[in-house]
Write an enzyme that holds these catalytic residues in place. Sequence first.
Site, PDB file in Angstrom:
ATOM      1  N   ASN A   8     -26.045 -73.761  31.370  1.00 29.47           N
ATOM      2  CA  ASN A   8     -25.158 -74.324  32.391  1.00 29.47           C
ATOM      3  C   ASN A   8     -23.737 -74.268  31.850  1.00 29.47           C
ATOM      4  O   ASN A   8     -23.389 -75.017  30.936  1.00 29.47           O
ATOM      5  CB  ASN A   8     -25.590 -75.772  32.673  1.00 29.47           C
ATOM      6  CG  ASN A   8     -24.644 -76.481  33.618  1.00 29.47           C
ATOM      7  OD1 ASN A   8     -23.809 -75.848  34.259  1.00 29.47           O
ATOM      8  ND2 ASN A   8     -24.778 -77.795  33.709  1.00 29.47           N
ATOM      9  N   LYS A  10     -21.066 -75.018  33.466  1.00 29.47           N
ATOM     10  CA  LYS A  10     -20.237 -76.073  34.076  1.00 29.47           C
ATOM     11  C   LYS A  10     -18.893 -75.497  34.543  1.00 29.47           C
ATOM     12  O   LYS A  10     -18.853 -74.396  35.076  1.00 29.47           O
ATOM     13  CB  LYS A  10     -20.038 -77.226  33.090  1.00 29.47           C
ATOM     14  CG  LYS A  10     -21.357 -77.711  32.488  1.00 29.47           C
ATOM     15  CD  LYS A  10     -21.229 -78.994  31.728  1.00 29.47           C
ATOM     16  CE  LYS A  10     -22.555 -79.300  31.045  1.00 29.47           C
ATOM     17  NZ  LYS A  10     -22.657 -80.649  30.578  1.00 29.47           N
ATOM     18  N   HIS A  96     -27.805 -82.097  39.124  1.00 30.66           N
ATOM     19  CA  HIS A  96     -27.328 -82.257  37.746  1.00 30.66           C
ATOM     20  C   HIS A  96     -26.696 -83.640  37.585  1.00 30.66           C
ATOM     21  O   HIS A  96     -26.058 -84.160  38.514  1.00 30.66           O
ATOM     22  CB  HIS A  96     -26.316 -81.168  37.383  1.00 30.66           C
ATOM     23  CG  HIS A  96     -26.004 -81.163  35.919  1.00 30.66           C
ATOM     24  ND1 HIS A  96     -25.047 -81.984  35.379  1.00 30.66           N
ATOM     25  CD2 HIS A  96     -26.561 -80.497  34.885  1.00 30.66           C
ATOM     26  CE1 HIS A  96     -25.020 -81.797  34.063  1.00 30.66           C
ATOM     27  NE2 HIS A  96     -25.928 -80.896  33.739  1.00 30.66           N
ATOM     28  N   GLU A  98     -24.107 -84.709  36.244  1.00 30.06           N
ATOM     29  CA  GLU A  98     -22.669 -84.828  36.528  1.00 30.06           C
ATOM     30  C   GLU A  98     -22.416 -84.896  38.032  1.00 30.06           C
ATOM     31  O   GLU A  98     -21.477 -85.551  38.486  1.00 30.06           O
ATOM     32  CB  GLU A  98     -21.911 -83.669  35.855  1.00 30.06           C
ATOM     33  CG  GLU A  98     -21.848 -83.889  34.347  1.00 30.06           C
ATOM     34  CD  GLU A  98     -21.965 -82.642  33.500  1.00 30.06           C
ATOM     35  OE1 GLU A  98     -21.704 -81.538  33.994  1.00 30.06           O
ATOM     36  OE2 GLU A  98     -22.335 -82.785  32.314  1.00 30.06           O
ATOM     37  N   GLU A 169     -33.341 -84.314  31.863  1.00 28.83           N
ATOM     38  CA  GLU A 169     -32.127 -84.422  31.056  1.00 28.83           C
ATOM     39  C   GLU A 169     -31.706 -85.884  30.970  1.00 28.83           C
ATOM     40  O   GLU A 169     -31.064 -86.411  31.896  1.00 28.83           O
ATOM     41  CB  GLU A 169     -30.991 -83.623  31.700  1.00 28.83           C
ATOM     42  CG  GLU A 169     -31.293 -82.145  31.862  1.00 28.83           C
ATOM     43  CD  GLU A 169     -30.008 -81.340  31.990  1.00 28.83           C
ATOM     44  OE1 GLU A 169     -29.723 -80.554  31.081  1.00 28.83           O
ATOM     45  OE2 GLU A 169     -29.284 -81.530  32.971  1.00 28.83           O
ATOM     46  N   GLY A 175     -24.241 -83.682  26.347  1.00 29.86           N
ATOM     47  CA  GLY A 175     -22.889 -83.512  25.819  1.00 29.86           C
ATOM     48  C   GLY A 175     -22.510 -84.543  24.780  1.00 29.86           C
ATOM     49  O   GLY A 175     -21.343 -84.668  24.434  1.00 29.86           O
ATOM     50  N   SER A 214     -28.055 -81.855  24.623  1.00 28.24           N
ATOM     51  CA  SER A 214     -27.653 -81.516  23.252  1.00 28.24           C
ATOM     52  C   SER A 214     -28.631 -80.572  22.550  1.00 28.24           C
ATOM     53  O   SER A 214     -28.857 -80.697  21.345  1.00 28.24           O
ATOM     54  CB  SER A 214     -27.418 -82.793  22.433  1.00 28.24           C
ATOM     55  OG  SER A 214     -26.345 -83.536  23.003  1.00 28.24           O
TER      56      SER A 214
HETATM   57  C1  PEP Z   1     -26.305 -79.919  30.633  1.00 29.07           C
HETATM   58  O1  PEP Z   1     -25.176 -79.778  31.052  1.00 29.07           O
HETATM   59  O2  PEP Z   1     -27.242 -79.791  31.436  1.00 29.07           O
HETATM   60  C2  PEP Z   1     -26.517 -80.206  29.217  1.00 29.07           C
HETATM   61  C3  PEP Z   1     -27.741 -80.435  28.807  1.00 29.07           C
HETATM   62  O3  PEP Z   1     -25.402 -80.225  28.399  1.00 29.07           O
HETATM   63  P1  PEP Z   1     -25.408 -80.285  26.772  1.00 29.07           P
HETATM   64  O4  PEP Z   1     -26.368 -79.203  26.300  1.00 29.07           O
HETATM   65  O5  PEP Z   1     -23.998 -79.986  26.402  1.00 29.07           O
HETATM   66  O6  PEP Z   1     -25.876 -81.636  26.374  1.00 29.07           O
END
Ligand code: PEP
Length: 250
Positions: A8, A10, A96, A98, A169, A175, A214
């Site tokens: 992703n 973003k 997602h 966000e 997630e 992040g 992460s």
């Molecule tokens: C994500 O944006 O779905 C995500 C898991 O980000 P990160 O790997 O940076 O934690």
Amino acid sequence: MKKLMSANWKMYKTLGQATDTARELAAALGELPADREVLVFPPFTAIAGVAGAFAGRAGFSVGGQDLYPAAEGAFTGEIAPAMLLDLGCTWALTGHSERRHVLGEANEFVGAKTAFALDAGLNVCLCIGETIEERRAGRLEEVLTGHLAAGLADVAKDIGPERLAVAYEPVWAIGTGEVAGPADILAAHAYVRAELEKLLPSHGAEIRILYGGSVKPENTGEIISLDNVGGVLVGGASLQASSFSRIVTA
Ligand code: PEP
């Protein structure tokens, strides 16, 4: 089914930057291991470039990070599934964290997007997961059930297992550098599996459940080998071809 190794991007990368990264990724990976698939979600403006860089490469796909659940219309700033398909997307992300927590999307809206995208011919990766406050309050299962029940409410009960993925997630791991431990991932994925088997009796046992939060080259091998982990969804560590290619082959 193959492990779905997804990225992703973003709101990062211009068209040129995304196209270059996609080309580097394809070159670094060469022929994919037989049990791996690569899926990249670039910003909308870079979809055509990434699709072009992946053209003719078996196992490489492109998806939209979001969509609006209408064929077309007066929805300023939004994007329709047909527009994503037209640019070469075969997948879309819905729900997602966000979009849920920064942009305020409700569970029901995520469900409308998921069903609409599937009906339009896109495969969908539905993202679910709890905040740290919800986890501390002992509400993990309640939150996952709510995200899944509303997210899949209008999805055909016999949807093919290749058409849908669910990304677990935990919001507190996105992040932040904080990865959920193996025991947390195993427990959450087992719970999601049981819910999928109830909600989608025909193929709930096969639908891939991805882990996101992460993920890095160093922790992918362990995560991907856990029961009920059918792939990963990676943000930060997917932005460089060198790092994401190590994740894909871990
Ligand atoms: C994500 O944006 O779905 C995500 C898991 O980000 P990160 O790997 O940076 O934690």
